[in-house]
Motif scaffolding. Sequence first.
Motif, PDB file in Angstrom:
ATOM      1  N   GLU A   2      -9.190  -0.170  16.171  1.00 34.50           N
ATOM      2  CA  GLU A   2      -9.598   1.147  16.661  1.00 34.50           C
ATOM      3  C   GLU A   2     -10.916   1.631  16.047  1.00 34.50           C
ATOM      4  OE1 GLU A   2      -5.615   0.409  17.829  1.00 34.50           O
ATOM      5  OE2 GLU A   2      -6.541   0.266  15.842  1.00 34.50           O
ATOM      6  N   ASP A   3     -11.284   1.081  14.887  1.00 32.42           N
ATOM      7  CA  ASP A   3     -12.548   1.492  14.263  1.00 32.42           C
ATOM      8  C   ASP A   3     -13.756   0.868  14.944  1.00 32.42           C
ATOM      9  OD1 ASP A   3     -11.258   3.044  12.466  1.00 32.42           O
ATOM     10  OD2 ASP A   3     -11.579   1.752  10.727  1.00 32.42           O
ATOM     11  N   LYS A   4     -13.538  -0.237  15.657  1.00 30.34           N
ATOM     12  CA  LYS A   4     -14.609  -0.966  16.337  1.00 30.34           C
ATOM     13  C   LYS A   4     -15.701  -1.423  15.372  1.00 30.34           C
ATOM     14  CE  LYS A   4     -13.775   1.364  20.736  1.00 30.34           C
ATOM     15  NZ  LYS A   4     -14.341   2.164  21.855  1.00 30.34           N
ATOM     16  N   ASP A   5     -15.303  -1.678  14.126  1.00 27.65           N
ATOM     17  CA  ASP A   5     -16.228  -2.183  13.107  1.00 27.65           C
ATOM     18  C   ASP A   5     -15.993  -3.678  12.908  1.00 27.65           C
ATOM     19  OD1 ASP A   5     -17.352   0.310  12.647  1.00 27.65           O
ATOM     20  OD2 ASP A   5     -15.854   0.840  11.122  1.00 27.65           O
ATOM     21  N   PRO A   6     -16.989  -4.399  12.404  1.00 30.44           N
ATOM     22  CA  PRO A   6     -16.783  -5.831  12.128  1.00 30.44           C
ATOM     23  C   PRO A   6     -15.793  -6.027  10.996  1.00 30.44           C
ATOM     24  CG  PRO A   6     -18.909  -5.108  11.296  1.00 30.44           C
ATOM     25  CD  PRO A   6     -18.369  -3.966  12.106  1.00 30.44           C
ATOM     26  N   PRO A   7     -15.211  -7.215  10.875  1.00 27.22           N
ATOM     27  CA  PRO A   7     -14.238  -7.469   9.808  1.00 27.22           C
ATOM     28  C   PRO A   7     -14.890  -7.368   8.432  1.00 27.22           C
ATOM     29  CG  PRO A   7     -14.193  -9.208  11.472  1.00 27.22           C
ATOM     30  CD  PRO A   7     -15.390  -8.382  11.753  1.00 27.22           C
ATOM     31  N   VAL A   8     -14.064  -7.008   7.456  1.00 29.87           N
ATOM     32  CA  VAL A   8     -14.504  -7.009   6.057  1.00 29.87           C
ATOM     33  C   VAL A   8     -13.700  -8.070   5.315  1.00 29.87           C
ATOM     34  CG1 VAL A   8     -15.215  -4.597   6.067  1.00 29.87           C
ATOM     35  CG2 VAL A   8     -12.861  -5.183   5.453  1.00 29.87           C
ATOM     36  N   PHE A  61       1.285  -5.696   9.395  1.00 27.39           N
ATOM     37  CA  PHE A  61       2.217  -4.649   9.820  1.00 27.39           C
ATOM     38  C   PHE A  61       2.505  -3.669   8.673  1.00 27.39           C
ATOM     39  CE2 PHE A  61       2.995  -7.292  13.527  1.00 27.39           C
ATOM     40  CZ  PHE A  61       3.196  -6.341  14.521  1.00 27.39           C
ATOM     41  N   ALA A  62       2.476  -4.151   7.433  1.00 21.46           N
ATOM     42  CA  ALA A  62       2.650  -3.242   6.295  1.00 21.46           C
ATOM     43  C   ALA A  62       1.481  -2.263   6.219  1.00 21.46           C
ATOM     44  CB  ALA A  62       2.772  -4.044   5.001  1.00 21.46           C
ATOM     45  N   VAL A  63       0.262  -2.774   6.377  1.00 14.48           N
ATOM     46  CA  VAL A  63      -0.923  -1.907   6.357  1.00 14.48           C
ATOM     47  C   VAL A  63      -0.909  -0.960   7.552  1.00 14.48           C
ATOM     48  CG1 VAL A  63      -3.443  -1.897   6.516  1.00 14.48           C
ATOM     49  CG2 VAL A  63      -2.299  -3.576   5.056  1.00 14.48           C
ATOM     50  N   LYS A  64      -0.517  -1.457   8.702  1.00 18.36           N
ATOM     51  CA  LYS A  64      -0.421  -0.616   9.914  1.00 18.36           C
ATOM     52  C   LYS A  64       0.487   0.583   9.659  1.00 18.36           C
ATOM     53  CE  LYS A  64       1.683  -0.894  14.541  1.00 18.36           C
ATOM     54  NZ  LYS A  64       0.615  -0.323  15.385  1.00 18.36           N
ATOM     55  N   SER A  65       1.643   0.317   9.058  1.00 16.92           N
ATOM     56  CA  SER A  65       2.586   1.398   8.783  1.00 16.92           C
ATOM     57  C   SER A  65       1.987   2.449   7.851  1.00 16.92           C
ATOM     58  CB  SER A  65       3.863   0.813   8.170  1.00 16.92           C
ATOM     59  OG  SER A  65       4.775   1.833   7.840  1.00 16.92           O
ATOM     60  N   MET A  66       1.267   1.990   6.828  1.00 18.03           N
ATOM     61  CA  MET A  66       0.639   2.928   5.882  1.00 18.03           C
ATOM     62  C   MET A  66      -0.458   3.747   6.550  1.00 18.03           C
ATOM     63  SD  MET A  66       0.364   0.464   2.538  1.00 18.03           S
ATOM     64  CE  MET A  66       1.805  -0.406   1.899  1.00 18.03           C
ATOM     65  N   LEU A  67      -1.255   3.091   7.389  1.00 19.99           N
ATOM     66  CA  LEU A  67      -2.338   3.801   8.065  1.00 19.99           C
ATOM     67  C   LEU A  67      -1.812   4.861   9.026  1.00 19.99           C
ATOM     68  CD1 LEU A  67      -4.750   0.828   8.902  1.00 19.99           C
ATOM     69  CD2 LEU A  67      -5.195   2.684   7.289  1.00 19.99           C
ATOM     70  N   ILE A  83      -4.514  -6.387  -2.594  1.00 19.00           N
ATOM     71  CA  ILE A  83      -5.817  -6.173  -1.966  1.00 19.00           C
ATOM     72  C   ILE A  83      -6.129  -4.687  -2.022  1.00 19.00           C
ATOM     73  CG2 ILE A  83      -5.666  -8.146  -0.401  1.00 19.00           C
ATOM     74  CD1 ILE A  83      -4.934  -6.145   1.848  1.00 19.00           C
ATOM     75  N   GLU A  84      -7.411  -4.367  -1.900  1.00 14.70           N
ATOM     76  CA  GLU A  84      -7.839  -2.973  -1.794  1.00 14.70           C
ATOM     77  C   GLU A  84      -8.187  -2.717  -0.335  1.00 14.70           C
ATOM     78  OE1 GLU A  84      -7.713  -0.643  -4.160  1.00 14.70           O
ATOM     79  OE2 GLU A  84      -6.797  -2.167  -5.467  1.00 14.70           O
ATOM     80  N   ALA A  85      -7.227  -2.171   0.403  1.00 13.88           N
ATOM     81  CA  ALA A  85      -7.402  -1.977   1.843  1.00 13.88           C
ATOM     82  C   ALA A  85      -8.169  -0.691   2.116  1.00 13.88           C
ATOM     83  CB  ALA A  85      -6.049  -1.928   2.532  1.00 13.88           C
ATOM     84  N   PRO A  86      -9.024  -0.669   3.134  1.00 15.85           N
ATOM     85  CA  PRO A  86      -9.741   0.560   3.495  1.00 15.85           C
ATOM     86  C   PRO A  86      -8.783   1.717   3.753  1.00 15.85           C
ATOM     87  CG  PRO A  86     -10.657  -1.322   4.664  1.00 15.85           C
ATOM     88  CD  PRO A  86      -9.415  -1.821   3.983  1.00 15.85           C
ATOM     89  N   TYR A  87      -9.166   2.886   3.314  1.00 16.52           N
ATOM     90  CA  TYR A  87      -8.447   4.151   3.492  1.00 16.52           C
ATOM     91  C   TYR A  87      -7.241   4.301   2.572  1.00 16.52           C
ATOM     92  CZ  TYR A  87     -11.089   4.143   7.888  1.00 16.52           C
ATOM     93  OH  TYR A  87     -12.084   4.062   8.821  1.00 16.52           O
ATOM     94  N   ILE A  88      -6.464   3.221   2.363  1.00 17.10           N
ATOM     95  CA  ILE A  88      -5.181   3.395   1.669  1.00 17.10           C
ATOM     96  C   ILE A  88      -5.168   2.822   0.261  1.00 17.10           C
ATOM     97  CG2 ILE A  88      -3.804   3.570   3.763  1.00 17.10           C
ATOM     98  CD1 ILE A  88      -3.200   0.642   3.609  1.00 17.10           C
ATOM     99  N   GLY A  89      -6.144   1.999  -0.096  1.00 17.04           N
ATOM    100  CA  GLY A  89      -6.213   1.492  -1.464  1.00 17.04           C
ATOM    101  C   GLY A  89      -5.352   0.266  -1.703  1.00 17.04           C
ATOM    102  N   THR A  90      -4.688   0.246  -2.851  1.00 19.35           N
ATOM    103  CA  THR A  90      -3.972  -0.945  -3.306  1.00 19.35           C
ATOM    104  C   THR A  90      -2.744  -1.242  -2.450  1.00 19.35           C
ATOM    105  OG1 THR A  90      -4.701  -0.539  -5.571  1.00 19.35           O
ATOM    106  CG2 THR A  90      -2.845  -2.038  -5.286  1.00 19.35           C
TER     107      THR A  90
END
Length: 260
Positions: free
Chosen positions: A104-110, A140-146, A120-127
């Motif tokens: 949804e961000d339409k940004d390239p991968p990091v 799916f874990a990151v999806k749930s947090m976001l 990992i240090e994920a964007p927006y949510i951290g560790t």
Amino acid sequence: MPPTTSRRAPEWSARLAAVVFCLSAATVAAQNSPLAAPVPPSARAAASQVQNPAAVPKALPVTPSRAPESLGTAATVSATVSMDVLDSNRALARGDVLNFRIVEDKDPPVALRINDAGNIEAPYIGTVSAAGKTPRELAFAVKSMLERDYYHNASVIISLDTAGERSAGLFYITGAVNGGGPMEIPFNEKFTVSKAILRAGGFAEFANERKVMVQRPKPDGSTETITVNVKEVIEKGRQDLDLEVLPNDLIRVPERLINF
């Protein structure tokens, strides 16, 4: 005598006229017949090639279709929008480098690296804990947090880019060192007792550097104790005395009895 005139001449003339008339009629009928339609140039060329086999081009060699790119590449992750295709088989580990993208961000991968703690240090949510999860499970874990705080719906694409080096196993170090505890034996390296001491921050102030003990479990359940003179290894370069560390070794560094 008067000239004799042949009576057959008019008869032959009539027959000739009839033949000419029939030939003309046949020609007109042939021109109007669909079977007499003009042959297109392509058909004439094909017929010419059949008559001349050397003119028929040879079939081109069949080129195998290219295998699809690995999902791990940044370019492929950029083009992926479905979480259903993510890897659900391989567990991630410390040192792995991942490609991470939120569709949804339409940004390239990091690129995100799984650190020594397995996070990992994920964007927006951290560790976020990553080691031991598959890319699909982590996504799916990151999806749930976001979706708790930042997105109504988030599509998270995670894939392994580069596998990190795997540890050969754990060893344990305790006693007069500046930082003890369980540690990993580096991958593809001869890891010795002196290196383990350095990994632990070096000897503490009153360490007995001459009598570092390595307690090694044996297959029969007993324990073997090996003494290593690390002072000789470090100060005199006695690499022959430096014992290689094996998984499950316990390295104990005692203190000197007389501290002077």
